[in-house]
Write a protein that holds these residues in place. Sequence first.
Motif, short mmCIF file in Angstrom:
data_model
loop_
_atom_site.label_atom_id
_atom_site.label_comp_id
_atom_site.label_asym_id
_atom_site.label_seq_id
_atom_site.Cartn_x
_atom_site.Cartn_y
_atom_site.Cartn_z
N GLN A 223 10.39 -46.53 15.02
CA GLN A 223 9.88 -45.49 15.91
C GLN A 223 8.37 -45.58 16.11
N ASP A 224 7.61 -45.78 15.01
CA ASP A 224 6.15 -45.69 15.10
C ASP A 224 5.41 -46.89 14.52
N GLY A 225 6.14 -47.91 14.07
CA GLY A 225 5.51 -49.11 13.54
C GLY A 225 5.08 -49.03 12.09
N THR A 226 5.37 -47.93 11.40
CA THR A 226 4.98 -47.77 10.00
C THR A 226 6.23 -47.65 9.14
N VAL A 227 6.40 -48.58 8.22
CA VAL A 227 7.54 -48.53 7.30
C VAL A 227 7.26 -47.47 6.25
N LYS A 228 8.21 -46.56 6.06
CA LYS A 228 8.07 -45.49 5.07
C LYS A 228 8.78 -45.95 3.79
N ASP A 229 8.00 -46.43 2.84
CA ASP A 229 8.58 -46.93 1.60
C ASP A 229 7.73 -46.46 0.44
N ALA A 230 7.94 -47.03 -0.74
CA ALA A 230 7.23 -46.59 -1.94
C ALA A 230 5.73 -46.80 -1.81
N ALA A 231 5.32 -47.91 -1.26
CA ALA A 231 3.89 -48.17 -1.11
C ALA A 231 3.24 -47.16 -0.17
N TRP A 232 3.92 -46.87 0.93
CA TRP A 232 3.42 -45.87 1.88
C TRP A 232 3.29 -44.50 1.22
N ALA A 233 4.31 -44.09 0.47
CA ALA A 233 4.29 -42.79 -0.19
C ALA A 233 3.22 -42.72 -1.28
N ALA A 234 3.03 -43.83 -2.00
CA ALA A 234 2.04 -43.85 -3.08
C ALA A 234 0.64 -43.58 -2.55
N GLU A 235 0.31 -44.12 -1.41
CA GLU A 235 -1.02 -43.93 -0.84
C GLU A 235 -1.27 -42.48 -0.48
N ILE A 236 -0.26 -41.79 0.00
CA ILE A 236 -0.41 -40.39 0.41
C ILE A 236 -0.39 -39.45 -0.78
N THR A 237 0.52 -39.70 -1.72
CA THR A 237 0.76 -38.75 -2.81
C THR A 237 -0.14 -38.94 -4.02
#
Length: 768
Positions: free
Chosen positions: A284-298
């Motif tokens: 949908q937006d070109g960004t894979v939502k995975d563990a690495a993505w979540a780690a950066e935010i959380t």
Amino acid sequence: MATIRRVPHCSHWGAYSILVEDGAIVGVEPFEQDPAPSSIIQSVKEWSAPERRILQPMVREGWLRSREGSDRTGRGSDRFVAVSWDEAAALVAGEIRRVGESFGPASIFGGSYGWTSCGRFHHAPSLLKRMLNLAGGYTGHVDTYSIAAGPVILRHTLGSDDACGGKANTLDTIAEHTETLVVFGALSPRTAQNEAGGLGTHTLEGHLRRLAERGVRVVLVSPLRDDIPDWVGAEWWPIRPNTDAALMIGLAGEIVKAGRHDRDFLERCCSGSDRFLAYLTGTQDGTVKDAAWAAEITGLDRQSIADLAGQMLATRSMITVSWALQRAHHGEQPFWAALGLAAIIGQIGLPGGGVGYGSLGGVGAPFAMAKSPAVPQLKRPIDSFIPVARITDMLLQPGAAFTYQGETRHYPDTRMVYWAGGNPYHHHQDLNRLAEAWTRPETIVVQDPNWTATARRADIVLPATSSIERNDIAGNRRSDFVFAMKQAIAPLGRSRSDFDIFSMIAGELGVGDGFTEGRGEMDWLRVLYEDSRQDAAARLGFEMPDFDAFWEAGHARFPVKDNHTYLAAFREDPAAHALPTESGRIVLGSDLLDRLGYADCPAHPAWLEPYEWLGKAEAPNQFHLVSHQPAGRLHSQLETGPASRALKRGGREQARLNPADADRLAIADGSTIRLWNERGACLATATHAETVRPGVVVLPTGAWLTPHGNSGLDIAGNPNILTPDIPTSSFGQGCSAHTCLVYVEPYAATAPDAFEAYAEGLAAQAAE
């Protein structure tokens, strides 16, 4: 020698007996069947102390002189004048009649918010609404400050709010079947000690001990390590506040990336999965939502997130989500994202698996099956309401449009506010903005036992008895018992029961017979109890004692459902047990929200950056404020009681922060600090706590607002002087109290004791 009477009673924090000798309270004993009674019961004696009690009807001097033309900025500072009950009832009825006839009944806001008593008969909100319905109608509210965004999104995605109202998996099934428990927010006796309408047995600790005995892996995702008892042995994941939805989505995305999501469950039991999966994979937006993505935010560890995703698939996994998580900007998302994660795993409807939402003592406990006792509010003659947390918007923006659950409505032109049994100057956000709005109505009536900050800002004040000065019954949809609440002491001063007060006003309005139906207090209690008793017998074959036997014993068991697995029948046959949603299935991609196009509540679960969070912190002394339920009181009730005072330091609320943060800012343990932002400022006593995540400061709710001089500085430690008054989203319109950044600094000046300052201000304003 005087005889001690044991008087059965109940409050929101549990059942107990009040020990009375010579008309005075000499002790309190917990209900003998409660395995973990709350310490708050020992504060009940405080209700009999006259210092903060309203002892006679009072009218603001400026309003009495000029009525609707008074200078409304005098609220909170003008002196009060004592009047008789007859005069007070006539004044209130006259205003209801004047506003209704001149502007329409929608211009009367029945703002009662009913935590004043757990009694189901002297239930101030129900009685107020019953009276106003007979008198022509009123504007009310929907949902609660505790939980609004969550039920709204679940009603759309699950077809009901049962999952957050006490009918998700009961804790007994989790204790026996769950192998991996992921707790988002809290599973704490601190919050579970309370239940709206009272409860007989506090069971959370017993279930947590069973989990510990079985060696269940428990992961606590919270900025506070003590959001679960330490003896549970939970792993602490100190998440950045307001990023829980990102972690849930990252866990789901990690599973999808590995191709291990439960395709069968998604196909059979869910709709719109393609929208959610496209978001997770980045299509949908070109960004894979995975563990690495979540780690950066959380701020959590990537590998730990990935490993947990694998374990949740490999074991029977349960996700619990606190109500607190949805009291934030985009608060709908953590509730929906948790549902999305549980659907990706595919264990919804299995014993010990799936997702549940809750905080109170009755959430997860066996829930009542029979009809709960409740005084009828009668038919509403007009359809006018606001989302509960939008009162300031309503007062400041008459006629403005607002949206709720996809519908567009308009705020009424509010000319009168009648608040019974509640304290918005405790539970509403951005109290300085509320203070501005509070000058807009022509007349404000407050009915309460105590001189709360709201009562002090009223035009007409009506003294209601506390629950220990009248007879009532307790029981609710999440309770295992119904309790007799017998009068323990005589009413203080000239206070009267809520029923008697509303009966007087209804009589002045010419609707007295319709309001009372010719019944007095004990007649009504008999009717309400027998209604529940007959329902239990007729529908469930469950025999409860008759009213006289119940009243003599002081309690009776309610028929309850235990060992409950939420959505088990739906999982087995989704077509035969279709959900009342847009598709008949669990909604992971919403057609309605897609059509509405709200940027702040998209058509699938999503991570949306909050209005304020640590990702936007601008300075090293800027903190995320967590304002949670205190352990020693319920909300602002019994703030001067011993259980509450024991948790204060230096006469103020304790603000807990990590020692590393305190050292960096030269804040000594036990010193006074100032918390502030563009909305307001308050004082608190600093307490160093390793259990608090760095960058977070914890200030409990419920301190009675005590401004110091003309500065606007609250010296008691009320966090809602700081919190933003913005809706969760255009869809849910809930309260966003947990979306808040504050600055913290040492406070070098001298400020008076908050209790003493409140007493002095009250004495000057309301001398009787």
